[in-house]
Every structure is written in structure tokens, then in C-alpha cells.
Write a protein that holds these residues in place. Structure first.
Motif, PDB file in Angstrom:
ATOM      1  N   GLU A 128       0.814  -1.219   0.000  1.00  0.00           N
ATOM      2  CA  GLU A 128       0.000   0.000   0.000  1.00  0.00           C
ATOM      3  C   GLU A 128       0.843   1.263   0.000  1.00  0.00           C
ATOM      4  O   GLU A 128       0.638   2.172  -0.813  1.00  0.00           O
ATOM      5  N   VAL A 129       1.808   1.352   0.907  1.00  0.00           N
ATOM      6  CA  VAL A 129       2.591   2.586   1.022  1.00  0.00           C
ATOM      7  C   VAL A 129       3.502   2.792  -0.181  1.00  0.00           C
ATOM      8  O   VAL A 129       3.679   3.904  -0.667  1.00  0.00           O
ATOM      9  N   LYS A 130       4.076   1.694  -0.684  1.00  0.00           N
ATOM     10  CA  LYS A 130       4.937   1.827  -1.862  1.00  0.00           C
ATOM     11  C   LYS A 130       4.140   2.399  -3.030  1.00  0.00           C
ATOM     12  O   LYS A 130       4.628   3.264  -3.763  1.00  0.00           O
ATOM     13  N   ALA A 131       2.875   1.915  -3.170  1.00  0.00           N
ATOM     14  CA  ALA A 131       2.016   2.422  -4.243  1.00  0.00           C
ATOM     15  C   ALA A 131       1.751   3.911  -4.047  1.00  0.00           C
ATOM     16  O   ALA A 131       1.864   4.704  -4.974  1.00  0.00           O
ATOM     17  N   LYS A 132       1.458   4.298  -2.812  1.00  0.00           N
ATOM     18  CA  LYS A 132       1.182   5.708  -2.508  1.00  0.00           C
ATOM     19  C   LYS A 132       2.393   6.567  -2.833  1.00  0.00           C
ATOM     20  O   LYS A 132       2.284   7.655  -3.395  1.00  0.00           O
ATOM     21  N   ARG A 133       3.591   6.072  -2.439  1.00  0.00           N
ATOM     22  CA  ARG A 133       4.811   6.839  -2.690  1.00  0.00           C
ATOM     23  C   ARG A 133       5.039   7.007  -4.182  1.00  0.00           C
ATOM     24  O   ARG A 133       5.471   8.060  -4.647  1.00  0.00           O
ATOM     25  N   LYS A 134       4.699   5.943  -4.936  1.00  0.00           N
ATOM     26  CA  LYS A 134       4.895   6.000  -6.385  1.00  0.00           C
ATOM     27  C   LYS A 134       3.962   7.036  -6.987  1.00  0.00           C
ATOM     28  O   LYS A 134       4.367   7.820  -7.837  1.00  0.00           O
ATOM     29  N   ILE A 135       2.706   7.049  -6.525  1.00  0.00           N
ATOM     30  CA  ILE A 135       1.740   8.018  -7.039  1.00  0.00           C
ATOM     31  C   ILE A 135       2.215   9.443  -6.753  1.00  0.00           C
ATOM     32  O   ILE A 135       2.154  10.321  -7.602  1.00  0.00           O
ATOM     33  N   ASP A 136       2.739   9.652  -5.554  1.00  0.00           N
ATOM     34  CA  ASP A 136       3.246  10.995  -5.212  1.00  0.00           C
ATOM     35  C   ASP A 136       4.371  11.401  -6.143  1.00  0.00           C
ATOM     36  O   ASP A 136       4.451  12.542  -6.591  1.00  0.00           O
ATOM     37  N   ARG A 137       5.259  10.440  -6.423  1.00  0.00           N
ATOM     38  CA  ARG A 137       6.384  10.703  -7.306  1.00  0.00           C
ATOM     39  C   ARG A 137       5.891  11.044  -8.713  1.00  0.00           C
ATOM     40  O   ARG A 137       6.368  11.982  -9.335  1.00  0.00           O
ATOM     41  N   LEU A 138       4.929  10.264  -9.193  1.00  0.00           N
ATOM     42  CA  LEU A 138       4.374  10.496 -10.531  1.00  0.00           C
ATOM     43  C   LEU A 138       3.704  11.859 -10.609  1.00  0.00           C
ATOM     44  O   LEU A 138       3.839  12.570 -11.603  1.00  0.00           O
ATOM     45  N   ARG A 139       2.997  12.221  -9.550  1.00  0.00           N
ATOM     46  CA  ARG A 139       2.313  13.532  -9.531  1.00  0.00           C
ATOM     47  C   ARG A 139       3.319  14.657  -9.672  1.00  0.00           C
ATOM     48  O   ARG A 139       3.089  15.644 -10.374  1.00  0.00           O
ATOM     49  N   LYS A 140       4.441  14.485  -8.984  1.00  0.00           N
ATOM     50  CA  LYS A 140       5.493  15.508  -9.048  1.00  0.00           C
ATOM     51  C   LYS A 140       6.052  15.591 -10.466  1.00  0.00           C
ATOM     52  O   LYS A 140       6.269  16.673 -11.018  1.00  0.00           O
ATOM     53  N   GLU A 141       6.271  14.414 -11.062  1.00  0.00           N
ATOM     54  CA  GLU A 141       6.781  14.374 -12.436  1.00  0.00           C
ATOM     55  C   GLU A 141       5.794  15.020 -13.396  1.00  0.00           C
ATOM     56  O   GLU A 141       6.187  15.719 -14.342  1.00  0.00           O
TER      57      GLU A 141
END
Lengths: 338, 162
Positions: free
Chosen positions: B122-135
Motif C-alpha cells: 500500500e505505502v509503496k504504491a502511494k509513494r509511487k503516485i506521489d512521485r508520478l504527480r510531481k513528475e
């Protein structure tokens, strides 16, 4: 065989490296607020989680150990003073190598540490990480998405990781550059303490340097910063030693050899005197001035400590007998040729 | 300037207190400062640090309405005294009070490191989404609209799966 018996990288300056992880079990009060029944349960659960998968470990229950044995474990840097408090069921799991110790019910439910000779942050982290994951397979940790691993003291939140190095800085101390160093270390987010950590004095020019922040960065980032700071400190100490060695410094040679003379011949040595003389001899060896005797001397840092030498002697000794025993241990050690 | 309390001696301690926007200023001489307990109080043990900080962070709660941790019975008073939390649940119970303290110690309240197995997925997915949003934000700023569209689709897909 123990961590201090082995030779480590960069041990002319760094005596040992330690990585410690703080963890707590989910839904159980922390040690300061847990009942005796809860503490017994945690002790059993954590030790089972390790012992079932790793026969290399032995469990030592604090209630079963004598004061001498407890003190000796502190001197070996395997447990802390706090673990020896009488409340609750407390224990420590130690591997046969004596490089990994897992304290149970100290300030947090689990305090896992890996200690290695010399400067070895990556290897120490690697071992601690594996042990932590192993524990995590059968136990559920108290964890918060934003705050990370939950700990009794907020200063340990997040990674719960404390990286520390025991360093020997005689040259920097002798040339009065230590205060400068203390200031820079502070600015870089690290703390500098005496030999046994919080609340202890610096003896024999030995210091413990560790990171302060534990939340807001990955373990790798934390390690990188730690490595960078310790490397800078090593370079500074070596640079000053180099300068001291220039021009065949008679004063230094005389000082370190006099210390060597006393250590190899004295019939009585107090702990304090030993540390001061040992610092000089260790410096003399690392500067290549003293060529006699064994190269690796770190074991003396533990074997000359009060409880350890009493255990060796097989009795609780009064001060004068301790000082005599200490001198004997030191004389015998320097007779080794290696 | 003269001490605001006794009006007689020279002020050596200048104290500004800001509680939720209400500013109080005090200028005290050494003796009056000692009386007020403000002089030479450089005790850096964490219990004291927290109580000093928390003491001025909010008004004292009337007895009977003070929050207590449902798991371990810890109170905020106890935390102020010892600087220690009683259990994991305390961090939820006293969340609003503890967050500024954490920020002060670590400069951050977001864990980016290792995750226990239970929350890894769950958290890894959330972190990835945050990273993608920044990109995505960067891509838009750089007018790389094709990249931005791709990122936006990837984010939608990941959010759908959550």
C-alpha cells in the motif's frame, strides 16, 4: 571471539561502527507503561521469533544474570545500563559472533544492534536490516504511515535508526582542534559523546559520534550522511597525525614510548590511568612509531574494564586487586608477538 | 532599557511570547528574571524541552476533558513530564500536540524509509503516485504534454487499483 578481537577497516581512527534499530510491537504499551504480564509475553514472542529461525542466538534474561555479568555485557557494548533496571521481564539475544544483540523491553520493545570492528556502516546496516526483516516476518510492528516506526521517544521515530562510530582522536585533542570539530559535527546533525554513549565522559580521547535525526530520510540517505561525516573526521585526524610525524618529532616519540614502558611494566594500573596511557600507545602504533608488540590492541578496551576483569579473575575484587589484575592483563597482552 | 517588572534595574533578558497570535513582551533584569524562573534555565533534557514547548503551545485543558490514550491510559501531562509516549496509539491520541514537536526535532513529519511487510504494498504504491504527480507537474511546466498525458494515465490507473 568477539567484535573487538577482529581487525576492522580504518581502525587507526575508528574502533567500531554500530547500527541500532528501535522497534515496538503493535497494540502493546511501550515498556514504560506495560504490565509485567505484557512484558513477559513480549519477551517470549520476540525471543521465539528469533530462536525458531536462528539457532546462532542465545537468550539472556536479565533476571537470571548477576550484577557482574550484566555489567560485563555493558562493557562489551552489547547492552545498555537501562536494560539492567529491575522492573519487567527484560532480556537480550546475542549471536555467537557477539556482533548482533537484540535488547528486549529496554526503552522500546526491541532494540536491535549490529556492532562491527573498524568503519563498516554498510555491513552493519545490512546485518541489522536482515535481522529486522526476519523479526518482521512473525511480529507486527507499531508503524504509522507518516511517522514511520513508532518509538517511546519521539527522537527515534521514522527509521528508528541510530548509526554511531567509536573514534579515537588523540591528535585532534592534543592540538586543541577538538572544540572546532565538536561545532562542525553539531552543525552536520550529529552528536558526539563519551565512550558509553549518553551521559558518559570521554576517556582516553575516545568518542562516540552518532546521527541525531531519524525521520524524513531513507536509511541509505542517513548512512550516506553518516559515512560522509565520519570520513571527514578520519581525514582530519590523520592529517594532524601526519603533521605531528613530520620532522622526527622527539616529543611525540618520547611520550608514546614512555606510555608503552609503563603499560608493559606496571604492577598496578587504575582504569583512568590505563585509558590515558593506552591512548598514547595506540597513537604511537598508528603513527608507526612503536613497532614492538601486537598490532591489534582493541581487545584491551574491554578486557581491562571492571566487570570483565573480575569475571576473568573469577571474583568480585576490591579496587587495589582490580588495579593489579588490570596491569597483569595489559602486561600479558603486550607480550604477544603478533 | 529598564526592567518592566521592578522598573529599577537594567533589563538583561528580553522575552517575547507569541501564543496563537497574541504577543506579550517582557524585559526583565537578572533578579526579576530569576524570580520568574526564566534565567539560567538551560536544562536540555528532553522532558523539559517538551514541557517548555507544549506549555506555551496551547491553553491548559480543564480537568475532565484532557485526552487519555485508550490503549495505555497515558495523559498529555505524563508525556510533558517524561518526554516519552506510552504506546503506538498515543501518537494518534495526541497527534495535534506531538506533530510540532516532531517537526522541531527532525525537521520533517514524513517517513520515507523502510516499511514493515504489512504496509509495503500500500505505502509503496502511494509513494509511487506521489512521485508520478510531481513528475506530472514538472512535465506540464516544461510543456512536455505527451509525457504529461502518459503520466496522468498512469496515475489514474494506479489510483483505480487502490
Amino acid at each position: 571471539m568477539s567484535w573487538y578481537d577482529k581487525v576492522g577497516k580504518d581502525d587507526d581512527v575508528v574502533v567500531s561502527t554500530r547500527i541500532r534499530l528501535a522497534r515496538n510491537l503493535d497494540k502493546v504499551p511501550f515498556p514504560s507503561r506495560m504490565s509485567r504480564e505484557e512484558s513477559e509475553k513480549v519477551l517470549n514472542e520476540v525471543s521465539a521469533a528469533i530462536l525458531e529461525r536462528n539457532p546462532d542466538f542465545t537468550l539472556y534474561k536479565m533476571d537470571d544474570l548477576s550484577d557482574l555479568e550484566k555489567r560485563a555485557l555493558i562493557e562489551e557494548h552489547l547492552i545498555s545500563q537501562e536494560l539492567c533496571d529491575k522492573r519487567l521481564h527484560r532480556g537480550v539475544l546475542i549471536n555467537s559472533d557477539r556482533t548482533v544483540s537484540i535488547m528486549i523491553n529496554e526503552e522500546d520493545h526491541v532494540r536491535l544492534q549490529c556492532i562491527l570492528p573498524g568503519f563498516a556502516p554498510e555491513e552493519a546496516w545490512d546485518t541489522a536490516d536482515k535481522m529486522d526483516s526476519l523479526l518482521g516476518e512473525s511480529l507486527t510492528y507499531a508503524f504509522h504511515e507518516k511517522m514511520g516506526y513508532l518509538t517511546a521517544c519521539p527522537t527515534n521515530l521514522g527509521t528508528g535508526m541510530r548509526a554511531s562510530a567509536m573514534v579515537h582522536l588523540p591528535a585532534l585533542t592534543l592540538t586543541g582542534s577538538l572544540n572546532n570539530l565538536l561545532n562542525s559535527v553539531g552543525k552536520l546533525g550529529m552528536t558526539i559523546r563519551g565512550l558509553y554513549g549518553e551521559g558518559t565522559e570521554a576517556q582516553g580521547n575516545f568518542y562516540q559520534i552518532s546521527n541525531q535525526r531519524t525521520l524524513g530520510m531513507t536509511e541509505e540517505e542517513l548512512l550516506q550522511r553518516f559515512t560522509s561525516v565520519i570520513t571527514q573526521i578520519m581525514e582530519r585526524e590523520r592529517a594532524v597525525r601526519q603533521k605531528m610525524a613530520e620532522g622526527e618529532n622527539l616529543a611525540i616519540a618520547d611520550r608514546v614510548y614512555r606510555a608503552y614502558g609503563i603499560l608493559t611494566n606496571a604492577r598496578s594500573l587504575s582504569g583512568k590511568e590505563f585509558m590515558n596511557l593506552y591512548s598514547d600507545v595506540r597513537l604511537g602504533k598508528n603513527m608507526g612509531i612503536i613497532k614492538e608488540g601486537p598490532v591489534h590492541t582493541s581487545p584491551l578496551l574491554v578486557s581491562t574494564q571492571v566487570a570483565t576483569l573480575c569475571k576473568d579473575a573469577g571474583a568480585v575484587l576490591p579496587v587495589d586487586k582490580r588495579d593489579q589484575k588490570r596491569a597483569e592483563i595489559v602486561r600479558d597482552y603486550f607480550k604477544r608477538s603478533e | 532599557m529598564l526592567c518592566t517588572k521592578c522598573g529599577a534595574k537594567e533589563a538583561v533578558l528580553h522575552y517575547t511570547k507569541n501564543v496563537n497570535g497574541e504577543v506579550t513582551e517582557m524585559h526583565l533584569c537578572q533578579d526579576c528574571a530569576k524570580e520568574e524562573g526564566l534565567f539560567g534555565n538551560l536544562n536540555l533534557d528532553f522532558g523539559g524541552l517538551f514541557s517548555d514547548f507544549l506549555g506555551s503551545a496551547f491553553a491548559p485543558t480543564p480537568i475532565g476533558t484532557a485526552p487519555t490514550c485508550p490503549l495505555c491510559g497515558n495523559t498529555l501531562q505524563n508525556f510533558e513530564k517524561t518526554g516519552r509516549m506510552g504506546c503506538g496509539e498515543c501518537y494518534n491520541t495526541f497527534a495535534s500536540q506531538i506533530t510540532p514537536v516532531i517537526k522541531r526535532i527532525h525537521g520533517s513529519v514524513l517517513h520515507t524509509g523502510k516499511l514493515p511487510k504489512e504496509v509495503q504494498g500500500e505505502v509503496k504504491a502511494k509513494r509511487k503516485i506521489d512521485r508520478l504527480r510531481k513528475e506530472l507537474k514538472d512535465a506540464i511546466a516544461n510543456e512536455e504534454f505527451e509525457t504529461a498525458a502518459r503520466l496522468r494515465d498512469e496515475i489514474r490507473e494506479m489510483e483505480g487499483a487502490q
